[in-house]
Scaffold this motif. Structure first.
Motif, PDB file in Angstrom:
ATOM      1  N   GLN A  56       0.825  -1.188   0.000  1.00 53.50           N
ATOM      2  CA  GLN A  56       0.000   0.000   0.000  1.00 53.50           C
ATOM      3  C   GLN A  56       0.875   1.260   0.000  1.00 53.50           C
ATOM      4  OE1 GLN A  56      -3.408  -0.230  -0.295  1.00 53.50           O
ATOM      5  NE2 GLN A  56      -2.863  -2.401  -0.565  1.00 53.50           N
ATOM      6  N   LYS A  57       0.256   2.356  -0.324  1.00 57.48           N
ATOM      7  CA  LYS A  57       0.967   3.631  -0.329  1.00 57.48           C
ATOM      8  C   LYS A  57       1.541   3.918   1.059  1.00 57.48           C
ATOM      9  CE  LYS A  57       0.239   8.560  -1.234  1.00 57.48           C
ATOM     10  NZ  LYS A  57      -0.725   9.594  -1.716  1.00 57.48           N
ATOM     11  N   GLY A  58       2.818   4.304   1.097  1.00 54.40           N
ATOM     12  CA  GLY A  58       3.488   4.609   2.354  1.00 54.40           C
ATOM     13  C   GLY A  58       4.201   3.435   2.981  1.00 54.40           C
ATOM     14  N   ALA A  59       4.001   2.218   2.448  1.00 55.75           N
ATOM     15  CA  ALA A  59       4.589   1.020   3.045  1.00 55.75           C
ATOM     16  C   ALA A  59       6.087   0.932   2.760  1.00 55.75           C
ATOM     17  CB  ALA A  59       3.887  -0.222   2.509  1.00 55.75           C
ATOM     18  N   LEU A  60       6.824   0.367   3.727  1.00 59.06           N
ATOM     19  CA  LEU A  60       8.235   0.056   3.544  1.00 59.06           C
ATOM     20  C   LEU A  60       8.330  -1.453   3.328  1.00 59.06           C
ATOM     21  CD1 LEU A  60      11.212   0.968   3.558  1.00 59.06           C
ATOM     22  CD2 LEU A  60      11.231   0.485   6.021  1.00 59.06           C
ATOM     23  N   VAL A  61       8.814  -1.856   2.170  1.00 54.94           N
ATOM     24  CA  VAL A  61       8.818  -3.269   1.776  1.00 54.94           C
ATOM     25  C   VAL A  61      10.246  -3.785   1.751  1.00 54.94           C
ATOM     26  CG1 VAL A  61       8.186  -4.912  -0.023  1.00 54.94           C
ATOM     27  CG2 VAL A  61       6.760  -2.896   0.394  1.00 54.94           C
ATOM     28  N   GLY A  62      10.445  -4.987   2.292  1.00 51.30           N
ATOM     29  CA  GLY A  62      11.751  -5.611   2.255  1.00 51.30           C
ATOM     30  C   GLY A  62      12.354  -5.732   3.644  1.00 51.30           C
ATOM     31  N   PRO A  63      13.599  -6.149   3.689  1.00 50.13           N
ATOM     32  CA  PRO A  63      14.461  -6.379   2.524  1.00 50.13           C
ATOM     33  C   PRO A  63      14.151  -7.692   1.798  1.00 50.13           C
ATOM     34  CG  PRO A  63      15.654  -6.914   4.522  1.00 50.13           C
ATOM     35  CD  PRO A  63      14.328  -6.356   4.959  1.00 50.13           C
ATOM     36  N   PHE A  64      14.370  -7.690   0.479  1.00 57.04           N
ATOM     37  CA  PHE A  64      14.243  -8.904  -0.321  1.00 57.04           C
ATOM     38  C   PHE A  64      15.432  -8.960  -1.283  1.00 57.04           C
ATOM     39  CE2 PHE A  64      11.749  -5.554  -2.394  1.00 57.04           C
ATOM     40  CZ  PHE A  64      12.210  -5.572  -3.704  1.00 57.04           C
ATOM     41  N   ALA A  65      15.784 -10.196  -1.654  1.00 59.73           N
ATOM     42  CA  ALA A  65      16.944 -10.399  -2.523  1.00 59.73           C
ATOM     43  C   ALA A  65      16.558 -10.162  -3.975  1.00 59.73           C
ATOM     44  CB  ALA A  65      17.483 -11.819  -2.355  1.00 59.73           C
ATOM     45  N   ALA A  66      17.425  -9.472  -4.687  1.00 57.52           N
ATOM     46  CA  ALA A  66      17.249  -9.234  -6.122  1.00 57.52           C
ATOM     47  C   ALA A  66      18.626  -9.147  -6.752  1.00 57.52           C
ATOM     48  CB  ALA A  66      16.460  -7.949  -6.362  1.00 57.52           C
ATOM     49  N   GLU A  67      18.654  -9.074  -8.041  1.00 57.58           N
ATOM     50  CA  GLU A  67      19.936  -8.953  -8.731  1.00 57.58           C
ATOM     51  C   GLU A  67      20.623  -7.655  -8.277  1.00 57.58           C
ATOM     52  OE1 GLU A  67      21.816  -8.828 -13.270  1.00 57.58           O
ATOM     53  OE2 GLU A  67      19.653  -9.065 -12.966  1.00 57.58           O
ATOM     54  N   GLY A  68      21.818  -7.767  -7.817  1.00 52.58           N
ATOM     55  CA  GLY A  68      22.554  -6.594  -7.368  1.00 52.58           C
ATOM     56  C   GLY A  68      22.645  -6.462  -5.857  1.00 52.58           C
ATOM     57  N   GLY A  69      21.824  -7.231  -5.125  1.00 56.14           N
ATOM     58  CA  GLY A  69      21.922  -7.139  -3.676  1.00 56.14           C
ATOM     59  C   GLY A  69      20.584  -7.309  -2.976  1.00 56.14           C
ATOM     60  N   TRP A  70      20.499  -6.708  -1.781  1.00 58.36           N
ATOM     61  CA  TRP A  70      19.282  -6.757  -0.972  1.00 58.36           C
ATOM     62  C   TRP A  70      18.600  -5.399  -1.044  1.00 58.36           C
ATOM     63  CZ3 TRP A  70      17.216 -10.941   1.682  1.00 58.36           C
ATOM     64  CH2 TRP A  70      17.966 -12.108   1.586  1.00 58.36           C
ATOM     65  N   VAL A  71      17.262  -5.440  -1.218  1.00 53.78           N
ATOM     66  CA  VAL A  71      16.516  -4.242  -1.582  1.00 53.78           C
ATOM     67  C   VAL A  71      15.501  -3.860  -0.512  1.00 53.78           C
ATOM     68  CG1 VAL A  71      15.131  -3.134  -3.387  1.00 53.78           C
ATOM     69  CG2 VAL A  71      16.709  -4.981  -3.992  1.00 53.78           C
ATOM     70  N   LEU A  72      15.453  -2.564  -0.218  1.00 55.69           N
ATOM     71  CA  LEU A  72      14.381  -1.960   0.571  1.00 55.69           C
ATOM     72  C   LEU A  72      13.642  -0.990  -0.337  1.00 55.69           C
ATOM     73  CD1 LEU A  72      16.318  -1.177   3.851  1.00 55.69           C
ATOM     74  CD2 LEU A  72      14.293  -2.662   3.711  1.00 55.69           C
ATOM     75  N   VAL A  73      12.320  -1.053  -0.330  1.00 57.93           N
ATOM     76  CA  VAL A  73      11.514  -0.188  -1.193  1.00 57.93           C
ATOM     77  C   VAL A  73      10.454   0.517  -0.363  1.00 57.93           C
ATOM     78  CG1 VAL A  73       9.920  -0.086  -3.159  1.00 57.93           C
ATOM     79  CG2 VAL A  73      11.864  -1.657  -3.222  1.00 57.93           C
ATOM     80  N   ARG A  74      10.316   1.819  -0.584  1.00 59.62           N
ATOM     81  CA  ARG A  74       9.219   2.564   0.036  1.00 59.62           C
ATOM     82  C   ARG A  74       8.257   3.007  -1.059  1.00 59.62           C
ATOM     83  NH1 ARG A  74      10.597   7.867   3.271  1.00 59.62           N
ATOM     84  NH2 ARG A  74      10.467   8.811   1.196  1.00 59.62           N
ATOM     85  N   VAL A  75       6.982   2.654  -0.893  1.00 56.42           N
ATOM     86  CA  VAL A  75       5.953   3.006  -1.875  1.00 56.42           C
ATOM     87  C   VAL A  75       5.524   4.446  -1.641  1.00 56.42           C
ATOM     88  CG1 VAL A  75       3.671   2.464  -2.779  1.00 56.42           C
ATOM     89  CG2 VAL A  75       5.180   0.604  -1.978  1.00 56.42           C
ATOM     90  N   GLU A  76       5.765   5.295  -2.618  1.00 52.97           N
ATOM     91  CA  GLU A  76       5.448   6.716  -2.502  1.00 52.97           C
ATOM     92  C   GLU A  76       4.016   7.037  -2.942  1.00 52.97           C
ATOM     93  OE1 GLU A  76       8.156   9.408  -1.877  1.00 52.97           O
ATOM     94  OE2 GLU A  76       8.625   7.578  -0.767  1.00 52.97           O
ATOM     95  N   ASP A  77       3.542   6.349  -4.002  1.00 52.25           N
ATOM     96  CA  ASP A  77       2.228   6.677  -4.549  1.00 52.25           C
ATOM     97  C   ASP A  77       1.740   5.517  -5.399  1.00 52.25           C
ATOM     98  OD1 ASP A  77      -0.032   8.190  -5.118  1.00 52.25           O
ATOM     99  OD2 ASP A  77       0.886   9.178  -6.857  1.00 52.25           O
TER     100      ASP A  77
END
Length: 319
Positions: A217-238
């Motif tokens: 959902q909007k505003g959520a902080l997702v991760g960390p999860f593994a992807a190509e290049g390393g470990w990823v944290l994503v924040r949903v802005e909109d």
């Protein structure tokens, strides 16, 4: 200078066959062949019109059909020189009675058929590919199209899961996502703009992103999860519904589709009413049909020799 001359002669020779058709006819009348046409030269009393030069530029792929070409431009002047040379060479060929040669007659007939076929297609397409037809197909496509959901997000990529968890704790304590992205992220494409990924649909993202962000959902902080290049944290802005493609953006594709549809339709009708007999087998069977090369074909190269002469230099691109 020699290379420039070679390019010019290539254009000249490519159109000489077409000009031979008109050499035995009366001189071109002074009346413009098209409304608003301009006489730009005269060769032995025969007028060359601006439309003749533009047609040569279209044939060489320098401009598209209907695109204007300034008579004062260098491109126009170069094509004008080529058209003049074409007329001189074609007139000399007719004087030497080359146009009476059986091979020349066949090539002229083939050129005539190609031009008439092109003009038929142009006429059919011009009548069918109208503004109303374009808008109608665009409206139909908009009704059928499904608009996806777009997400705008920021990311931080680090080298290990432990480091990602450490960054996540800093974010939970109120640290700036933008600042941490610039300081800690290893992704050179996004780190210097705060990790901003812009708007995207999940279908264009790598699979780990699609899985992780599917229900975010909007505003959520997702991760960390593994992807190509390393470990990823994503924040949903909109999150928003994808904007439909505009008519102007879709126009070229619609025009291509309508044009193809018309050409396919007329060819299907013509082939359906014609008697066409194939006298050779399929491409892979040609070697067993006994088909021979025409007598005018070049001889086979000796063993160890190049199969053919090197191709002529390519026509320089339009500047």
């Amino acid at each position: 200078m020699a290379l420039k001359t070679t390019f010019r002669l290539m254009g000249v020779l490519s159109a000489c066959a077409l000009l031979l058709v008109a050499c035995g006819q009366n001189k071109v009348a002074e009346k413009p062949p098209e409304p608003g046409d301009t006489a730009v030269a005269r060769v032995n009393g025969q007028v060359i019109w601006a439309s003749d030069v533009k047609r040569e530029a279209v044939a060489q792929g320098l401009i598209s059909e209907g695109e204007p070409l300034d008579v004062s431009s260098e491109v126009f002047r170069q094509r004008l020189d080529e058209v003049i040379d074409q007329k001189l060479l074609a007139a000399e060929a007719a004087k030497r009675k080359i146009d009476k040669d059986p091979i020349a007659q066949r090539r002229l007939a083939a050129a005539r058929e190609r031009i008439l076929g092109d003009m038929l297609v142009e006429g059919v397409v011009e009548k069918a590919v109208t503004e109303d037809a374009i808008r109608k197909l665009y409206a139909e496509q908009q009704k059928l199209s499904k608009r996806s959901e777009e997400i705008r997000a920021r990311q931080i990529i680090v080298g290990s899961q432990a480091e990602a968890e450490s960054v996540k704790k800093l974010l939970a304590s109120g640290a700036s996502f933008d600042a941490l992205a610039m300081e800690r992220s290893t992704d050179q494409a996004t780190r210097f703009n705060g990790g901003d990924l812009g708007y995207f649909t999940l279908d264009v993202m790598p699979e780990p992103y699609g899985v992780a962000l599917k229900d975010a959902q909007k505003g959520a902080l997702v991760g960390p999860f593994a992807a190509e290049g390393g470990w990823v944290l994503v924040r949903v802005e909109d999150k928003r519904t994808e904007e439909p493609i505009t008519l102007e953006a879709a126009r070229p594709q619609i025009v291509r589709f309508l044009t193809y549809d018309q050409v396919r339709d007329i060819l299907e009708k013509l082939r359906g009413s014609a008697k066409v007999e194939m006298l050779i087998g399929k491409a892979q069977d040609a070697s067993v049909t006994g088909a021979q090369e025409p007598a005018s074909a070049p001889p086979e190269a000796p063993v160890g020799a190049p199969a053919s002469a090197p191709p002529p230099p390519a026509q320089p691109a339009k500047k």
